[in-house]
Design an enzyme around this catalytic site. Sequence first.
Site, PDB file in Angstrom:
ATOM      1  N   TYR A   1      -9.095   5.551   7.031  1.00 31.35           N
ATOM      2  CA  TYR A   1      -9.176   6.036   8.340  1.00 31.35           C
ATOM      3  C   TYR A   1     -10.290   7.145   8.356  1.00 31.35           C
ATOM      4  O   TYR A   1      -9.977   8.055   7.820  1.00 31.35           O
ATOM      5  CB  TYR A   1      -8.037   6.503   8.676  1.00 31.35           C
ATOM      6  CG  TYR A   1      -6.977   5.341   9.167  1.00 31.35           C
ATOM      7  CD1 TYR A   1      -6.101   4.843   8.336  1.00 31.35           C
ATOM      8  CD2 TYR A   1      -6.819   4.977  10.508  1.00 31.35           C
ATOM      9  CE1 TYR A   1      -5.194   3.569   8.413  1.00 31.35           C
ATOM     10  CE2 TYR A   1      -5.761   3.793  10.893  1.00 31.35           C
ATOM     11  CZ  TYR A   1      -4.923   3.211   9.881  1.00 31.35           C
ATOM     12  OH  TYR A   1      -4.007   2.589   9.989  1.00 31.35           O
TER      13      TYR A   1
ATOM     14  N   HIS B   1       0.777  -1.138   0.120  1.00 32.28           N
ATOM     15  CA  HIS B   1      -0.015  -0.002  -0.010  1.00 32.28           C
ATOM     16  C   HIS B   1       0.870   1.019  -0.021  1.00 32.28           C
ATOM     17  O   HIS B   1       1.757   1.369   0.872  1.00 32.28           O
ATOM     18  CB  HIS B   1      -0.909   0.257   1.358  1.00 32.28           C
ATOM     19  CG  HIS B   1      -2.126  -1.095   1.112  1.00 32.28           C
ATOM     20  ND1 HIS B   1      -3.066  -0.909   2.247  1.00 32.28           N
ATOM     21  CD2 HIS B   1      -2.145  -1.833   0.327  1.00 32.28           C
ATOM     22  CE1 HIS B   1      -3.935  -1.905   1.960  1.00 32.28           C
ATOM     23  NE2 HIS B   1      -3.720  -2.501   0.654  1.00 32.28           N
TER      24      HIS B   1
ATOM     25  N   LYS C   1       0.994  -0.040  15.108  1.00 34.83           N
ATOM     26  CA  LYS C   1       2.552   0.005  15.345  1.00 34.83           C
ATOM     27  C   LYS C   1       2.694  -1.412  16.197  1.00 34.83           C
ATOM     28  O   LYS C   1       3.945  -1.853  16.306  1.00 34.83           O
ATOM     29  CB  LYS C   1       2.783   1.188  16.028  1.00 34.83           C
ATOM     30  CG  LYS C   1       3.104   2.425  15.410  1.00 34.83           C
ATOM     31  CD  LYS C   1       4.305   2.604  14.818  1.00 34.83           C
ATOM     32  CE  LYS C   1       4.444   3.428  13.451  1.00 34.83           C
ATOM     33  NZ  LYS C   1       4.367   3.013  12.347  1.00 34.83           N
TER      34      LYS C   1
ATOM     35  N   TYR D   1       3.778   6.711   9.976  1.00 29.09           N
ATOM     36  CA  TYR D   1       3.293   5.514   9.788  1.00 29.09           C
ATOM     37  C   TYR D   1       3.938   4.299   8.993  1.00 29.09           C
ATOM     38  O   TYR D   1       3.967   3.282   9.277  1.00 29.09           O
ATOM     39  CB  TYR D   1       2.192   5.868   8.785  1.00 29.09           C
ATOM     40  CG  TYR D   1       0.826   4.737   8.726  1.00 29.09           C
ATOM     41  CD1 TYR D   1      -0.347   4.946   9.451  1.00 29.09           C
ATOM     42  CD2 TYR D   1       1.062   3.593   7.709  1.00 29.09           C
ATOM     43  CE1 TYR D   1      -1.431   4.014   9.435  1.00 29.09           C
ATOM     44  CE2 TYR D   1       0.124   2.848   7.612  1.00 29.09           C
ATOM     45  CZ  TYR D   1      -1.093   3.098   8.586  1.00 29.09           C
ATOM     46  OH  TYR D   1      -2.064   2.030   8.545  1.00 29.09           O
TER      47      TYR D   1
ATOM     48  N   PRO E   1      -4.459   0.546  18.592  1.00 25.99           N
ATOM     49  CA  PRO E   1      -4.153  -0.096  17.247  1.00 25.99           C
ATOM     50  C   PRO E   1      -4.437   1.129  15.927  1.00 25.99           C
ATOM     51  O   PRO E   1      -3.798   0.631  15.095  1.00 25.99           O
ATOM     52  CB  PRO E   1      -5.309  -0.957  17.046  1.00 25.99           C
ATOM     53  CG  PRO E   1      -6.410  -0.389  18.012  1.00 25.99           C
ATOM     54  CD  PRO E   1      -5.421   0.084  19.167  1.00 25.99           C
TER      55      PRO E   1
END
Length: 403
Positions: A208, A79, A304, A397, A300
Site C-alpha cells: 500500500y 499473508h 473489508k 485489517y 476498497p
Amino acid sequence: MPAAETVESPTIAIVGGGPAGLMLSHLLARRGVDSIVLDHRSRTEIEHTHRAGILEADSVRLLVDTGVSDRVLRDGDEHEGIDLRFSGRSHRIHFKELVWESVWLYPQTDVFIDLADARARDGGDVRFGVTDASVEGIETDSPIVRFTDADGTPGELRPRLVVGADGSRSICRRLVPEEHRSAYFHEYPFAWFGILAQIPRVAPELIYCRSERGFALISQRTETIQRMYLQCEPGMAPDAWSDEQIWEEFAARLAGEDDLTLPTGPIIDRAVLGFRSFVQEPMHYGRLVLAGDAAHTVPPTGAKGLNLALADVSVLAGCIEDWLGSGSDDALAAYTGTALQRVWRAQNFSYWMTQLLHTTSGRSDGAVGDFAAMRQLGELDTVVSSRAGRTYLAECYTGWPQR
Ligand code: PHB
C-alpha cells in the site's frame, strides 16, 4: 400462451446470489432451514466480475469449518502482513507478530465459485439468470417475491422472510419506507484505476503506497497475473491512459531508495472503481432483512467489503434460526444491532486507511504550505514507528472476532 406460474413456499427467499446470499443459504441449510436464492446475473457473469481479494482469518474459518470448501487453504496465499510504503521506503506491518492473525489472498471470484459449487453439491436451490424480480408485502406476515425464471417461466415465492443480499444497487433496501430508514453517506474526491497485468509477482505481500502523485496498491492473483491499482480522478474513462502511461505512473509512485522496480507486461483488464462509504439502517424491517453491500458499502482500501458481507450472514443465520424457533421479532431486531457494530468499525477503518494513503489536490482552508500532505506523513510515521500504531492497523485489517 405464457407458461403457468409456479407458486412455491420456501422458508426464506434470498434475493442475490453473490457471496452473501449463497453463504446465508448454506448456513441456513446446515440449520435445517430451506431457502431459494435468486439472481438476475448468470453464474458465468458473476464468476467473471473482478473483485477484491483479501479474506480475514475468520472468513477463511467460515468457509472451511462450515464445510463450504477447504480449497482456500490450498489455492489461497496466507499473508502475515502488508507493506506500508511512503517517502520511498517500505515499512512492514507484521500482523502475525502483532496480533497473532494473518489474512488470505483469495479472490472473491473463488469464494463465489466455492459457494456456488457447495450449494449445487448439497442440493441447494439457486436460480441464476432470473428477470423482473420484485418484492411486496414486507410489512405483512406473507411477503411475496415475483420473478421470471431463466427459461421464461413466471414464478412466485411466498416465504416467511425475504433477505435482500442484492448488492450495492439493491432493489430491496428501497422497500423500507423512507420514514423508517436512515442513510449515511460519504463521497470521496477520487477513484481507483484497477488493472490485471501479466507480470510476475513483485513482492511476497501487498504494498500500500502513498506518494505525492497519489496512492498505488500492488496486489496479486497468480504467479503470472497481478492485480494493481492507482488512485485516479472519479469518472475517469478506463481507456484514458495508455499502457505506457500506466507503467510510468506505477514506477513514479513506487520510486524509492530501495530501487523497487516493477516489471511491465500486457494489461489484460482495466476498470475504474468508484469510492464511497454508505450505510442504511436498520438492516431489518418487517419481513425484510438486508445483508452485505445491499446495506453498506466501504471503499476498497481496507479490503473489508466481502468480509463484512460474510460476517453479516454468519450473524444473520443464527438470528433467523432463533426467530423461527421463538417467533419473536426481537431475534431479527438483534441482527441489526450486532451487525452494525462491526459495520461501523469497518466504515471507520476503511475511511481511516483511505485518508491515510490518498492525496487530495488543493489546500485546505487556512493552510499555509501543503499542510494536508505534511500532516499525513506525520500520521504515517506515527503509525509505523510505534508498536501501538502498527497493532491498531493489524487488528483492524485482520478483522474483529466474529460472534
Ligand atoms: C485486491 O486484491 O483486489 C485488493 C486487495 C486489497 C485491497 C483492495 C483490493 O485493499
